[in-house]
Motif scaffolding. Structure first.
Motif, mmCIF file in Angstrom:
data_model
loop_
_atom_site.group_PDB
_atom_site.id
_atom_site.type_symbol
_atom_site.label_atom_id
_atom_site.label_comp_id
_atom_site.label_asym_id
_atom_site.label_seq_id
_atom_site.Cartn_x
_atom_site.Cartn_y
_atom_site.Cartn_z
ATOM 1 N N ARG A 125 0.730 -1.134 0.112
ATOM 2 C CA ARG A 125 0.075 0.031 -0.032
ATOM 3 C C ARG A 125 0.698 1.369 0.002
ATOM 4 O O ARG A 125 0.398 2.269 0.490
ATOM 5 C CB ARG A 125 -0.931 0.084 1.236
ATOM 6 C CG ARG A 125 -1.896 -1.196 1.336
ATOM 7 C CD ARG A 125 -2.822 -1.331 2.442
ATOM 8 N NE ARG A 125 -3.888 -2.287 2.525
ATOM 9 C CZ ARG A 125 -4.638 -2.259 3.282
ATOM 10 N NH1 ARG A 125 -4.897 -1.329 4.503
ATOM 11 N NH2 ARG A 125 -5.818 -3.193 3.378
ATOM 12 N N GLU A 212 1.888 3.738 4.705
ATOM 13 C CA GLU A 212 0.734 3.612 3.512
ATOM 14 C C GLU A 212 0.298 4.978 3.066
ATOM 15 O O GLU A 212 0.289 6.070 3.607
ATOM 16 C CB GLU A 212 -0.481 3.105 4.328
ATOM 17 C CG GLU A 212 -0.446 1.680 4.912
ATOM 18 C CD GLU A 212 -1.723 1.247 5.334
ATOM 19 O OE1 GLU A 212 -2.554 1.745 5.470
ATOM 20 O OE2 GLU A 212 -1.782 -0.235 5.759
ATOM 21 N N ALA A 237 -3.417 -5.212 -3.638
ATOM 22 C CA ALA A 237 -3.751 -4.248 -2.647
ATOM 23 C C ALA A 237 -4.600 -3.255 -3.332
ATOM 24 O O ALA A 237 -4.060 -2.003 -3.856
ATOM 25 C CB ALA A 237 -2.600 -3.461 -1.979
ATOM 26 N N TRP A 286 -8.351 2.269 2.324
ATOM 27 C CA TRP A 286 -7.899 1.065 2.305
ATOM 28 C C TRP A 286 -9.234 0.247 3.217
ATOM 29 O O TRP A 286 -9.566 0.842 4.195
ATOM 30 C CB TRP A 286 -6.681 0.934 3.073
ATOM 31 C CG TRP A 286 -5.623 1.433 2.073
ATOM 32 C CD1 TRP A 286 -4.939 2.476 2.661
ATOM 33 C CD2 TRP A 286 -5.375 0.977 0.970
ATOM 34 N NE1 TRP A 286 -4.015 2.848 1.701
ATOM 35 C CE2 TRP A 286 -4.328 2.001 0.469
ATOM 36 C CE3 TRP A 286 -5.575 0.137 0.144
ATOM 37 C CZ2 TRP A 286 -3.423 1.871 -0.734
ATOM 38 C CZ3 TRP A 286 -4.799 -0.067 -0.891
ATOM 39 C CH2 TRP A 286 -3.659 0.872 -1.670
#
Length: 287
Positions: A125, A212, A237, A286
């Motif tokens: 990520r 991330e 991802a 996410w």
């Protein structure tokens, strides 16, 4: 990501950014502003007001400076605050010295015509690599470099970020500001450009910080004719809720504009023309 307030812009400039921020804070359209100027016997074309706030043209004639003086009252900014920015600016329209700013902020000798960034988000990520193709035009003769500014995510170790020349440029000096999460690399052209000459170059940014990523944006100082951002996600991802956002200097938070959908390759993109807001980007979450 933080942006200067109107009060800060009135101190450090440049004129066009301060003018645009003042207009936005008052909530006036350019047409309404033109009409209010006309009510005070000041005739300014709509196209001229647009050019002033986008940095294409600076008011320099006595008639234009009188219009700026009237604008200060209409926009409710301190008297002579906009005029002082014009008086203290160098030939580029930016102050000769801007304390606390990084290299390249106080130069306006290149017009960015087009920018195409391809962002690669890996399985962890992280936006670990960005490939950029930029088309610029010299505002004056002798321009031979571009300052690539890269803002890392919050808490990123900025010193680890590097920018790699790929085509039509070579590495120059670099500096960083850990507190701001900002690194600046100087990219040297193969030659000095003539006034009005265009140049195409490419470079890649590598961010190994391991954080991330949830967004990527273009910073637009004056005006950008074409902006293309592609974000490619690793199949392991894939994000949710990708969308386009815009944010200007005087806006504390970005605002959402367009919802995006992942294509068959797990990618999204956004193409925009005639960009005059200060940030245009893509955000995601996410799951």
């Amino acid at each position: 990501m933080t942006t200067p307030s109107l009060e800060a812009l009135l101190r450090i400039g440049p004129f066009h950014s301060a003018l645009r921020a003042a207009i936005r804070r008052r909530g006036l359209t350019l047409e309404r502003l033109r009409l209010r100027l006309a009510q005070q016997d000041v005739a300014v074309a709509l196209s001229t007001l647009s050019d002033w706030q986008q940095g294409r043209v600076r008011p320099v004639s006595p008639k234009s400076l009188r219009a700026v003086s009237v604008l200060e009252g209409l926009l409710e900014v301190p008297p002579r605050s906009l005029l002082a920015l014009l008086e203290n600016a160098g030939p580029s329209g930016w102050p000769d010295v801007v304390p606390g700013m990084m290299p390249g902020f106080n130069a306006n000798d290149l017009e960015v015509l087009s920018r195409h960034d391809r962002v690669f988000v890996d399985a962890d990520r992280r936006a670990s690599r960005v490939e950029a193709q930029v088309v610029v035009r010299a505002r004056r003769a002798g321009v031979d470099r571009f300052h690539a500014h890269y803002y890392g995510d919050d808490s990123a170790e900025t010193a680890q970020v590097r920018q790699e020349p790929v085509r039509n440029c070579s590495p120059g000096r670099s500096t960083l500001d850990e507190a701001q999460g900002l690194v600046v690399h100087e990219l040297l052209f193969d030659k000095a450009l003539s006034e009005g000459e265009t140049w195409v170059f490419e470079y890649a940014s590598h961010d190994p910080t391991g954080l991330e990523s949830i967004e990527y944006a273009h910073g637009v100082r004056c005006f950008l004719a074409q902006s293309l951002i592609e974000v490619h996600f690793d199949p392991a991802a894939l994000p949710v809720d990708p969308h386009v956002y815009l944010q200007d200097w005087d806006e504390p938070e970005p605002h959402r504009t367009i919802d995006l959908r992942l294509d068959h390759s797990g990618s999204v993109h956004h193409f925009e023309t005639e960009v005059s807001v200060n940030w245009v980007g893509i955000r995601w979450r996410w799951a």
